[in-house]
Design an enzyme around this catalytic site. Sequence first.
Site, short mmCIF file in Angstrom:
data_model
loop_
_atom_site.label_atom_id
_atom_site.label_comp_id
_atom_site.label_asym_id
_atom_site.label_seq_id
_atom_site.Cartn_x
_atom_site.Cartn_y
_atom_site.Cartn_z
CB CYS A 189 9.80 48.14 -3.31
SG CYS A 189 8.48 47.32 -4.22
CG ASP B 214 3.52 12.57 4.82
OD1 ASP B 214 3.49 12.21 6.01
OD2 ASP B 214 4.37 13.35 4.37
CB CYS C 236 7.01 51.18 -5.89
SG CYS C 236 7.35 50.85 -4.15
CB CYS D 54 3.84 49.49 -4.07
SG CYS D 54 4.81 48.09 -4.58
CE LYS E 93 8.78 7.14 6.68
NZ LYS E 93 9.36 8.24 7.32
CB CYS F 151 7.20 47.24 -0.46
SG CYS F 151 6.75 48.83 -1.22
CE1 TYR G 105 -3.44 2.38 9.36
CE2 TYR G 105 -3.50 4.44 8.13
CZ TYR G 105 -3.28 3.75 9.31
OH TYR G 105 -2.90 4.42 10.43
CE LYS H 145 4.96 5.33 7.04
NZ LYS H 145 4.69 6.67 7.50
CD GLU I 186 -2.53 -0.98 2.78
OE1 GLU I 186 -2.06 -0.28 3.70
OE2 GLU I 186 -3.46 -1.76 2.95
S1 IVH Z 1 -0.52 0.34 8.75
C1 IVH Z 1 0.76 -0.87 13.38
N1 IVH Z 1 -0.78 1.42 6.42
O1 IVH Z 1 2.11 5.28 9.11
C2 IVH Z 1 0.67 0.26 12.46
N2 IVH Z 1 -0.02 2.80 8.19
O2 IVH Z 1 4.35 4.52 11.30
C3 IVH Z 1 -0.04 -0.15 11.23
N3 IVH Z 1 0.36 5.12 7.53
O3 IVH Z 1 0.72 5.96 12.19
C4 IVH Z 1 -0.11 0.97 10.31
N4 IVH Z 1 -0.21 4.91 5.43
O4 IVH Z 1 -0.60 6.73 10.24
C5 IVH Z 1 -0.43 1.63 7.70
N5 IVH Z 1 -1.08 2.22 4.27
C6 IVH Z 1 -0.74 2.44 5.55
C7 IVH Z 1 -0.34 3.69 6.02
C8 IVH Z 1 0.02 3.83 7.34
C9 IVH Z 1 0.21 5.75 6.36
C10 IVH Z 1 0.86 5.76 8.77
C11 IVH Z 1 -0.01 5.53 9.95
C12 IVH Z 1 0.89 5.15 11.07
C13 IVH Z 1 2.25 5.32 10.51
C14 IVH Z 1 3.09 4.15 10.96
#
Ligand code: IVH
Length: 669
Positions: free
Chosen positions: A406, A117, A409, A430, A312, A424, A225, A115, A113
Amino acid sequence: MTPQEAKARIDRLSHDLEEHNYRYYVLDTPSISDYDFDMLLEELIKLEKEFPQFLSPDSPSQRVGGMVTKEFETVVHRYPMMSLANSYSREELLDFENRIKRQVGDDFEYVCELKYDGVAMGLTYKKGKLVLGVTRGDGTKGDDITTNVKTIRSIPLRLKGNDYPEDFEVRCEVFMPLEAFAKLNKEREEIGEALLANPRNTTSGTLKMQDSAVVASRSLDCFVYGVLGEDLSFENHYDAISKCKDWGFKISPYTKTCKSIDEIFAYLDYWDNKRHELPFETDGVVIKVNSFRLQNNLGFTAKSPRWAIAYKFKAEQAATTLNEITYQVGRTGAITPVANLEPVLLAGTTVKRASLHNADQIAKLDLRVGDTVFVEKGGEIIPKVVGVDLTKRKPDSTPVEYITHCPECGAELVRREGEAQHFCINDMACPPQIKGRMEHFIGRKAMDIDGMGSETVEQLFEAGLLKSVADIYDLQKEQLLPLERMAEKSVNNLLTGIEASKSIPFERVLFALGIRYVGETVAKKLARHFKGIDALIAANYDELITVDEIGGRIAESIIQYFSDERNVEIISRLKEKGLQFELSDDQQSQASDKFAGLSFVVSGVFNGFSRDGIKEVIEQNGGKNIGSVSSKTDYLVAGENMGPAKKEKAEKLGVKIVSEDEFKTMLDS
Ligand code: IVH
């Protein structure tokens, strides 16, 4: 309408509105217009006001927000909210796979999946209704922010179908789509507010706001998720998440089962490239063992599951030459330096410019024209310069000298104590400031002048017809007709739009003036408190800061604005032209300060008011509505059928409980 008929209509409207909501925000295939949706919602809100006994906590009307929560209650998580182990290389993922194989053998598959943000949330559903939304907090306990969560349109308040568990929790990520983030920052730039750093921090700040109506306006979104519960019937994660989709949740369309580590690597490669095209931020991939049985066998470390790992992405960077630094001037006079770069390909797009924020940032990076710099794409739409390749620095280079005047102006720039930005202050002469102020003035949330846009402003400014916003009301047909693109019809439209704007209420006129830090909400508070422009102009610092939500920074900005004769002169011209500089009679007759500084909780059903009506009256008289009783509450206004828990809590804390009649007496006294 009989109560029975009202109940049937409320049920029908609630059902239809949730369905339209789902089609719009989850499926992205709306089947009615925004206007028709608003009409249905308005009908529902009106009926719920008339028949408050049928207002349900999961009604679509709750998505509009309006409830203010002073302090969020702390809630212990039923299932702890853990974090994920992070990895940054493929070797680490191979180690992860080997550990799993050692424990459970070779026969398993993964789910990959994105991740997302944003901010992690736990949502509890009982009998198919959302009953609780809790932040991660310290993993053991978090904040109950249910009222705010209900305003997120892609989170279902009632589930679809009938095969959901009686009582269960979903785990999800709430985030702010990039487009919503860019729009919010644009609005902030317009009123001279500091810009927000990135969508994640903004989401986190938004979710903790006390006023749920503000949360509702911020277009947050959510992907589910995870599913947790006692008697779940799924065998694996993928099926659980797919089922969530049937129940009405939004899940990411980019989730994929993978049979081998090579398939995982292919998924990583694909998204490392494509992630910049997504409408939201992602900082990596989460890899999970699919089978719940194997997840159970693998178990947890103290902090994280052994069956999942986050990979990451490296922030994508490019190296290029800094050719020049130019400076932009905003509506409030704020100067923003911009790096002009040798065009370079970064994350699929050619980058020519990058933001540098302010003079401190340039000094911190010790930037020099001709340097080879590293640019990075973050949550912001415009990339940023993150560092300099010192090995490539030319020996004869010299540090950037920040401009002192500026670029538009020529006026000398000032930098006020405690502020990062240079300004300014030649605001009346301006050009970008004058044009910016006019664009703000005519904007939809301000004077909303039909037939006038930023191009018209530019054209009329260049033609010498507009020097200040007051000139808008002096425009004559004969002056406009000779101009390019100004046919009879558009001129008529423009003049009609200008005339119509004279009835825009005082609070919006005040917002339109463009006083630094005076956004829509602040303008509303000021208008209600001072009732007219004269009292506001006459107000001193101490008077200003007694107004709810007006702090020292805003008060100083207001005083500075009105201490400039030229602003007062513009206002007096606008007044002469007939713009609204006082509250209307209707607003006046209801408004007072008698509840200033007092906090109210309104609960139950009333005879002479709807619940929202009572709240409106409290606000108009300077009071504050809060969602739950605490030691800081002054009055609990108790209607019929008020919840016993609220009453008990108020009695325990010594909060005064007043009936509807007693409230009316307070109001009339
Ligand atoms: S599963 C036991 N799936 O990442 C934790 N987390 O460091 C299981 N996050 O706080 C988390 N996308 O907020 C999971 N597809 C995803 C995610 C996800 C973002 C975040 C989540 C969590 C942090 C984990």
